[in-house]
Design an enzyme around this catalytic site. Structure first.
Site, PDB file in Angstrom:
ATOM      1  N   GLU A 440       3.915   6.438  -7.046  1.00 50.53           N
ATOM      2  CA  GLU A 440       3.968   5.310  -6.113  1.00 50.53           C
ATOM      3  C   GLU A 440       3.830   3.965  -6.834  1.00 50.53           C
ATOM      4  O   GLU A 440       3.276   3.008  -6.290  1.00 50.53           O
ATOM      5  CB  GLU A 440       2.898   5.434  -5.020  1.00 50.53           C
ATOM      6  N   GLY A 441       4.333   3.897  -8.047  1.00 55.98           N
ATOM      7  CA  GLY A 441       4.224   2.684  -8.853  1.00 55.98           C
ATOM      8  C   GLY A 441       3.009   2.782  -9.744  1.00 55.98           C
ATOM      9  O   GLY A 441       1.872   2.838  -9.267  1.00 55.98           O
TER      10      GLY A 441
END
Length: 596
Positions: A440-441
């Site tokens: 998610e980053g």
């Protein structure tokens, strides 16, 4: 030994006591959710997590998922547990009632998420991805798509995924190649391959709804040419039951360091039928609606694992006999004292405890803002809530997962050699927690988002949503008294944060690498100040409870002692972070590339 008992008393403290003056409460749409009602929900969630999910955690890790002939089978017991989870209404907890949801506040939903992640992180990913998918679909899908798909996703009968990453591009989504070709009936044919897709294929639900990033034939290059499409595994019939296969296939599952009971899939789309979600070439807007929700949830994953690791370490430290206390024998009837008497073991346990309670306090504040962002009727409150969640989302994602992994490692250290072997169960926490700092980053990307996007946005407006309440609290509580050391410590750390903000703003205008070099330290500094503020608030509340008398003296006394440890042993890191930011990029960038 894996040990977990939901920390319900601290959860209720965060939910009902800590944030009552933050300006995000008293929302008419949520008035029916009284403390008695939310307490009952939390108690039932605790029972399910402790009795159903936790016993599956280690076995799920040992067995893992099975991939045979394009089909994924989850570990033994997962399918039955998911059925109970679905039938209990847990998939619909915070969803809109118009789609069959229960409409509970995010403040409650995030605490339930924490319990699931503590008990069985791999399991929690399956319904967690579905919740993110419904957020994106509800915000950007057509009415027809929402009417058809939202009830099934909310009920948990179907599950959802997000399909972003391709083998040649990770964070740089502008490089993706998956294509979408328009059809005469308004649908699209999706062709391409995605990797690292959590819950991309499994046996828990009748259908899987993929949200896929792809390019239209005439799309501009880069991220400005990405669109989002809804692509079901099976094309639904008119009556809503799954129909024929839709050209969606799992090519393999990844063999991972951890989260082995969560299927991480390579997904192939071969002329699969899909429908546009949102506007053409505006897919990133829709996907970020889902990703921002997921980033807060990933932070909760870090907290959940950190809590389970802490409890397992406490159990072992009380049970393991070794050595004698430096201050004298504490267990005269035994051959040695329990290792919890030793200062260094106490250091590790107190650090984990302080991390967990601090993260839970901050997640509760962010969750209240999420509720206000969605339900507040006052435009000013709604705007401030949006600003606060935008600012704090990268902090929650990055800091919570960093600290959760650190807690997992500290738990292994408490166990010593027994922690390093599989039989103890605690090494699983470190393996499971590690991915949360990446997906998610990555946490580095979160830090860049904070200093590159959030700080300068609207001439610093996002920061004011945090700076103002902290500054006001310091002014209101300065002076002599038992809280003076904490208020002084908070004021020093807050001053370092303000100076760091000005330094990054000034240097970053001249040289973007200066902002990038400071980003990770700045994110941690902001997180430390937020925790210090909340610990000071908690201490004030606990002090008043003890002053006027309470039957829960032990709880409030422990809250003050944990806060004191945070201020004396953890908050000093704020000074180090400030000095690192002040040093700038020079030494970081000094080596020529060929000198590495």
């Amino acid at each position: 030994m894996q040990v977990y008992k939901a920390p319900l008393r601290d959860m209720r403290f965060v939910l009902d006591e800590l944030h009552t003056d933050d300006g995000f409460g008293d929302i008419p749409a949520l008035a029916e959710f009284t403390p008695d009602l939310t307490s009952a929900v939390l108690e039932e969630a605790a029972r399910f997590s402790e009795e159903v999910l936790a016993p599956l955690n280690r076995n799920g890790d040992e067995e893992g998922c099975h991939f045979e002939n394009g089909v994924v089978r989850t570990p033994e017991g997962f399918k039955e547990a998911y059925k109970q989870f679905q039938e209990g209404g847990w998939t619909a907890l915070a969803s809109d009632p118009q789609w069959g949801g229960q409409g509970l506040p995010e403040t409650v939903s995030k605490l339930v998420e924490e319990m699931s992640c503590s008990a069985n992180l791999s399991f929690g990913l399956y319904p967690g991805l579905s919740h993110g998918a419904t957020t994106a679909l509800e915000g950007h899908g057509t009415e027809d798509l929402k009417r058809f798909y939202m009830p099934k996703l909310v009920s948990g009968e179907w599950s959802g995924t997000m399909c972003l990453t391709e083998a040649h591009c990770g964070t740089d989504l502008g490089l993706l190649r998956t294509k979408a070709v328009p059809q005469d009936d308004g649908s699209y044919k999706i062709t391409g391959a995605k990797i690292f897709i959590s819950a991309g294929e499994h046996d828990l639900t009748d259908n899987i709804i993929h949200l896929v990033l792809a390019r239209l034939p005439d799309a501009p290059k880069g991220v400005k040419g990405i669109s989002l499409f809804l692509v079901p595994k099976y094309l639904p019939k008119d009556d809503g039951t799954p129909g024929p296969s839709n050209g969606v296939a799992c090519g393999a599952i990844e063999h991972k360091m951890g989260l082995k009971a969560s299927a991480t899939c390579q997904m192939n789309f071969d002329d699969a039928t899909g429908w546009l979600v949102g506007e053409p070439n505006k897919g990133m807007n829709a996907m970020f609606t889902m990703m921002n929700t997921e980033r807060v949830s990933v932070g909760i994953q870090g907290l959940g694992v950190g809590e389970a690791a802490y409890q397992s370490a406490v159990w072992y430290a009380k049970d393991r006999l070794q050595g004698r206390a430096l201050s004298g024998v504490k267990n005269p009837d035994g051959p040695a004292d329990p290792i919890i008497v030793h200062p260094d073991v106490r250091r590790m346990l107190m650090t984990m405890r302080a991390y967990n309670e601090g993260c839970r306090a901050l997640s509760g504040w962010v969750a209240r803002a999420l509720d206000a962002e969605k339900h507040a009727t006052d435009p000013a409150v709604k705007q401030r809530a949006e600003d606060f969640t935008a600012l704090m989302t990268p902090v929650v994602k990055a800091m919570f997962t960093d600290l959760g992994f650190e807690s997992a490692n500290l738990a292994i250290q408490c166990y010593g050699g027994h922690g390093y072997i599989r039989e103890s169960g605690v090494e699983q926490y470190a393996r499971d927690a590690r991915i949360a700092m990446i997906y998610e980053g990555t946490n580095g990307i979160q830090a860049l988002d904070l200093v590159g996007r959030k700080l300068p946005a609207h001439t610093g407006r996002y920061l004011r949503s945090f700076f103002h309440p902290v500054s006001n609290f310091i002014e209101e509580n300065k002076g002599e008294g038992p809280m003076k050391p904490m208020i002084d410590g908070l004021e020093r750390a807050f001053g370092a944060l303000q100076l760091s903000t000005a330094t990054i703003a000034e240097r970053g205008l001249r040289d973007p690498e200066e902002a990038g070099a400071a980003s990770a330290d700045y994110l941690r500094l902001l997180g430390l100040v937020a925790m210090a503020y909340l610990y000071a608030k908690a201490t004030k509340i606990a002090g008043m409870k003890l002053l006027f008398g309470t039957e829960e003296k032990s709880f409030y006394d422990a809250k003050i002692k944990t806060a004191t440890y945070f201020f004396e042993r953890i908050l000093p890191d704020a000074t180090a972070r400030f000095l690192s930011i002040k040093a700038g990029k020079k030494s970081m960038m000094a080596l020529d590339q060929d000198q590495f």
